[in-house]
Design a protein around this motif. Structure first.
Motif, short mmCIF file in Angstrom:
data_model
loop_
_atom_site.label_atom_id
_atom_site.label_comp_id
_atom_site.label_asym_id
_atom_site.label_seq_id
_atom_site.Cartn_x
_atom_site.Cartn_y
_atom_site.Cartn_z
N VAL A 216 0.85 -1.20 0.00
CA VAL A 216 0.00 0.00 0.00
C VAL A 216 0.88 1.25 0.00
O VAL A 216 0.58 2.25 -0.67
N LEU A 217 1.99 1.20 0.74
CA LEU A 217 2.85 2.38 0.89
C LEU A 217 3.70 2.66 -0.35
O LEU A 217 3.94 3.82 -0.68
N ASP A 218 4.17 1.62 -1.02
CA ASP A 218 5.09 1.86 -2.14
C ASP A 218 4.40 2.04 -3.48
O ASP A 218 5.02 2.50 -4.43
N GLY A 219 3.12 1.69 -3.56
CA GLY A 219 2.39 1.89 -4.81
C GLY A 219 2.96 1.09 -5.97
O GLY A 219 2.79 1.48 -7.13
N GLY A 220 3.65 0.01 -5.67
CA GLY A 220 4.19 -0.83 -6.73
C GLY A 220 5.57 -0.43 -7.21
O GLY A 220 6.11 -1.06 -8.12
N SER A 221 6.16 0.57 -6.59
CA SER A 221 7.47 1.05 -7.05
C SER A 221 8.64 0.28 -6.45
O SER A 221 9.77 0.38 -6.92
N VAL B 220 9.86 8.37 5.94
CA VAL B 220 9.11 9.02 7.02
C VAL B 220 7.74 8.37 7.19
O VAL B 220 7.30 8.09 8.31
N VAL B 221 7.07 8.12 6.08
CA VAL B 221 5.75 7.49 6.13
C VAL B 221 5.87 6.07 6.69
O VAL B 221 5.07 5.65 7.53
N CYS B 222 6.89 5.34 6.25
CA CYS B 222 7.09 3.97 6.74
C CYS B 222 7.33 3.95 8.25
O CYS B 222 6.77 3.12 8.96
N GLU B 223 8.17 4.87 8.72
CA GLU B 223 8.45 4.92 10.16
C GLU B 223 7.19 5.26 10.95
O GLU B 223 6.96 4.72 12.04
N ALA B 224 6.36 6.15 10.40
CA ALA B 224 5.11 6.50 11.09
C ALA B 224 4.18 5.30 11.17
O ALA B 224 3.54 5.05 12.20
N VAL B 225 4.11 4.53 10.08
CA VAL B 225 3.25 3.34 10.07
C VAL B 225 3.79 2.29 11.04
O VAL B 225 3.03 1.64 11.76
N LEU B 226 5.10 2.14 11.10
CA LEU B 226 5.70 1.17 12.03
C LEU B 226 5.43 1.57 13.48
O LEU B 226 5.18 0.71 14.33
N ARG B 227 5.47 2.87 13.76
CA ARG B 227 5.15 3.33 15.13
C ARG B 227 3.70 3.02 15.48
O ARG B 227 3.38 2.61 16.59
N ALA B 228 2.80 3.25 14.50
CA ALA B 228 1.39 2.95 14.73
C ALA B 228 1.18 1.46 14.95
O ALA B 228 0.36 1.04 15.78
N LEU B 229 1.93 0.64 14.20
CA LEU B 229 1.84 -0.81 14.36
C LEU B 229 2.33 -1.23 15.74
O LEU B 229 1.72 -2.08 16.41
#
Length: 291
Positions: free
Chosen positions: A206-211, A217-226
């Motif tokens: 979902v985060l990389d959009g297939g790239s 920064v977005v990944c770290e925020a998601v990991l903190r939420a997890l």
């Protein structure tokens, strides 16, 4: 003058070999006896199957198919029966590699969410590694237990570092006898790690959009939420980590991403491997060590 009666046609005679073959094929009688097949055994066909254990075996096989719901049910059944009776009964007992292969097959028959089936299959694997017989009191030795856990992680393609760290938390010494509850806990934890890694992989998609790379920064925020969703302390049931991770949900994920974008600053990217490494490390840190 009365017409002569037509001569009767001779009755064709069957050769003895053909007669014997015909008798064999007759469904209502046993060869050469004229009796029903079950008569010699003193019961009906159903009673014979019941006495021979075939009824219970087939019923168990069908239950395994319903539990596993494989894409190829017939191939699954063929493999099931082949593994159920490995080789000649008079042969030497199977060595550790063969027992490990059978144990790995047993624990993979049903998903861990099917609790009764999973526990039954894990018990079968435990007995196989114990060399046959119900030896739950004595236990499987720590070396075979650890090798089975490594095989589960390897076949499921778990991230290598996470698998190594997890095995350190749930392993037993090679010479130790592993009780069934510890054995089951280790096996279950390995399967939950595989599923957790799969969910983390889907999250990164979902985060990389297939790239193949996503904003760090977005990944770290998601990991903190997890991590927040997983909570603090250790849970006795590994399945709870999947439930906790699911609580992050679309809303929690969107909130974490929105917060990261608002605080956006120059940052690099994060690869799938790095994201999975960090996400699975969160899981392993929550696993209660075996004492």
């Amino acid at each position: 003058m009365a017409a002569a009666a037509p001569a009767s046609l001779p009755t064709p005679k069957m050769a003895p070999t053909k007669m014997a073959a015909y008798e064999k094929r007759r469904p209502g009688s046993a060869p050469g006896t004229g009796r029903a097949p079950g008569a010699a055994g003193g019961g009906s066909e159903a009673e014979f199957l019941l006495r021979a254990g075939v009824t219970a075996m087939v019923r168990e096989a069908l239950l395994k198919v319903l539990e596993a719901r494989p894409a190829e049910p017939v191939a699954f059944l063929a493999d099931y029966f082949e593994r159920l009776v490995p080789g000649d009964a008079a042969a030497e007992p199977a060595g550790p590699p063969q027992r490990l292969a059978r144990a790995l097959w047993f624990v993979g028959l049903a998903h861990h969410s099917h609790r009764t089936a999973f526990d039954s299959n894990t018990g079968a694997a435990y007995e196989v590694l114990g060399g046959g017989g119900r030896r739950r009191a004595a236990g499987v030795d720590g070396r075979l237990y650890s090798e089975l856990l490594r095989s589960i992680c390897r076949h499921g393609e778990a991230p290598a570092e996470a698998a190594t760290a997890l095995l350190r938390r749930v392993r037993c010494r090679d010479h130790e006898a592993v009780p069934f509850d510890v054995f089951r806990y280790g096996v279950l934890t390995c399967f939950v790690l595989l599923e957790f890694a799969g969910k983390a992989d889907a999250l990164f998609a979902v985060l990389d959009g297939g790239s193949g790379a996503a904003d760090a920064v977005v990944c770290e925020a998601v990991l903190r939420a997890l991590e927040e969703a997983l909570g603090s302390g250790h849970l006795a049931q590994p399945r709870r980590y999947l439930e906790a991770g699911s609580r992050l949900g679309p809303d929690g994920l969107a909130l974490a991403m929105d917060r990261a974008l608002q605080e956006r600053k120059l940052s690099g990217s994060m690869s799938r491997e790095e994201f999975l490494k960090k996400a699975t490390a969160l899981f392993v840190a929550k696993v209660k060590p075996v004492e």
